[in-house]
Design an enzyme around this catalytic site. Structure first.
Site, short mmCIF file in Angstrom:
data_model
loop_
_atom_site.label_atom_id
_atom_site.label_comp_id
_atom_site.label_asym_id
_atom_site.label_seq_id
_atom_site.Cartn_x
_atom_site.Cartn_y
_atom_site.Cartn_z
N HIS A 55 40.36 -56.24 1.05
CA HIS A 55 40.83 -55.01 0.41
C HIS A 55 41.28 -53.99 1.23
O HIS A 55 41.73 -53.08 0.69
CB HIS A 55 39.53 -54.54 -0.33
N HIS A 185 31.21 -63.16 -9.25
CA HIS A 185 31.02 -61.98 -9.93
C HIS A 185 30.47 -62.53 -11.26
O HIS A 185 30.65 -61.99 -12.33
CB HIS A 185 31.73 -60.87 -10.21
N ARG A 217 14.74 -75.23 -11.17
CA ARG A 217 15.04 -75.49 -12.48
C ARG A 217 16.29 -75.00 -13.10
O ARG A 217 16.64 -75.57 -14.13
CB ARG A 217 13.69 -75.05 -13.31
N ASP A 238 29.29 -62.11 8.39
CA ASP A 238 29.06 -60.97 8.74
C ASP A 238 27.59 -60.51 9.38
O ASP A 238 27.48 -59.45 9.87
CB ASP A 238 29.68 -59.59 8.20
N HIS A 241 26.01 -60.03 4.41
CA HIS A 241 26.05 -60.78 3.34
C HIS A 241 25.02 -62.17 3.18
O HIS A 241 24.78 -62.57 2.04
CB HIS A 241 27.53 -61.17 2.98
N ASP A 264 36.24 -60.07 2.96
CA ASP A 264 36.05 -59.09 1.99
C ASP A 264 35.92 -57.53 2.24
O ASP A 264 35.29 -56.77 2.03
CB ASP A 264 34.59 -59.54 1.15
N ALA A 299 29.15 -53.13 -0.86
CA ALA A 299 30.34 -52.85 -1.40
C ALA A 299 31.39 -53.42 -0.37
O ALA A 299 32.18 -52.65 0.73
CB ALA A 299 30.75 -51.39 -1.33
N GLY A 300 31.68 -54.83 -0.34
CA GLY A 300 32.63 -55.41 0.69
C GLY A 300 32.14 -55.25 2.11
O GLY A 300 30.95 -55.22 2.06
#
Length: 377
Positions: A55, A185, A217, A238, A241, A264, A299-300
């Protein structure tokens, strides 16, 4: 130019005391008699990195910045070994995203970026992460087509929650137009994810993140995405994440041929801590970790692929050859560019990264020109 004496990582394995011959912008098989020889003994030569999901960087955003801003971000990541980059947007108003697609497509046509990735707005409010909830919408195929058209043939990937109304039809539309349909997402069940794969989805957007956890399950999307040979899974290595065990699980179950290491990255990559905007949302970056000011969602990242490479080899203890596949060859294949990039083979672009014995970056070459000239001796 001949780069001589390095550990050269090829698709067939690592050649010790190998060499790479460069003529003009390409790798070639044999060196002319008057070739310049650069001794890089003791270092590693690997293909230039390919980032599918990015981004921004260097303080610049691909979602909201000017052309100069976008180029600044691209240069920042090139300095860290990423010789091919897909520019990712975040959720926004449809007209705004179409306008951004037009701007980014011009840079793709010029060869500065490898295309456009739309992350949102067709994602689940349950798993929105750092996306503005009021701008989310169901994946209407007509609106998906609007973004594809706005990118003028440069749309490479679109991330969507395929369980939403219109999701499966949108996956089929993307596949028909040669655009990667990425599941992400998402709040999908295992069965819904299988349906999306059958419809043509081929990528898992940052696997594990922004999707239901794996349950014994309710196996959810993670199980469906890991088990299907048609899916390439993105991973953000990183240390924030993913737990190292989750990364190992993905590599073990999917295999190195189905993993793509991504950043990301957002504006702060290669720039520093502080306050930033990701789309319309404010982000606080502290000690290299980006989180929304409101709510605290990740956030990224501020990751660069040279750091991801080093971490994967030295901390995660993955074989160098597997990391090269995940950071170069696999994303090149997904983009349909493996005839030009992704490996150090004759006829391909002279895109390469020189790493020292500790896997720290020493040099970057793109199309035969040094982006970061190595300081040797």
């Amino acid at each position: 130019m001949v780069l001589s004496g390095a550990h050269v990582v090829l698709p067939t394995g690592t050649v010790r005391n190998g060499q790479v011959v460069i003529e003009g912008t390409r790798i070639t098989g044999t060196a002319p008699e008057n070739a310049q020889v650069l001794d890089v003994t003791g270092n590693w030569l690997v293909p230039g990195f390919v980032d599918l999901h990015n981004h921004g960087g260097g303080g610049a955003s691909f979602t909201s910045g000017t052309v100069d801003d976008v180029l600044k971000g691209v240069r920042t990541h090139r300095d860290h070994g990423t010789t091919t980059l897909v520019a990712s947007t975040v959720t926004g108003d449809m007209d705004f995203l179409a306008q951004r697609a037009g701007l980014l497509s011009e840079l793709a046509e010029q060869g500065d970026i490898a295309g456009v990735h739309f992350e949102g707005p067709f994602i689940s409010p349950c798993r929105k992460g750092a996306h503005s909830e009021e701008l989310l919408r169901h994946p209407d195929p007509a609106e998906v087509r609007k973004l594809i058209d706005a990118a003028r043939g440069q749309a490479r990937m679109l991330t969507l929650a395929t369980e939403l109304p219109g999701g499966i039809d949108s996956v089929r539309l993307l596949a028909e137009h040669g655009v990667i349909a990425a599941v992400g997402h998402t709040d999908a069940t295992y069965e819904q994810t299988v349906e999306a794969i059958e419809a043509g989805a081929t990528v898992a957007t940052h696997l594990f993140n922004a999707m239901p956890p794996l349950g014994h399950r309710t196996p959810g999307p993670i199980t469906a995405l890991l088990e299907d040979e048609r899916i390439t899974v993105e991973l953000i290595d990183d240390g924030t994440h993913l737990h190292p065990a989750a990364l190992q699980l993905a590599f073990h179950h999917a295999g190195a041929a189905r993993v793509a290491l991504i950043t990301d990255a957002m504006d702060a990559a290669g720039f520093g801590d502080g306050r930033y905007l990701l789309g319309p949302l404010e982000v606080e970056v502290s000690e290299g970790v980006a989180r929304l000011v409101e709510g605290g969602s990740i956030a990224g990242s501020t990751l660069t692929l040279d750091r991801a490479f080093k971490r994967a080899v030295t901390i995660d203890r993955l074989p160098v050859e597997d990391v090269v596949a995940a950071i170069s060859a696999n994303p090149a294949r997904l983009l349909g560019m493996s005839d030009r990039i992704g490996s150090l083979e004759p006829g391909k672009d002279a895109d390469l990264v020189l790493l020292d014995h500790q896997f720290d970056l020493k040099g970057v070459m793109r199309r035969g020109e040094w982006v970061v000239a190595p300081q040797l001796g």
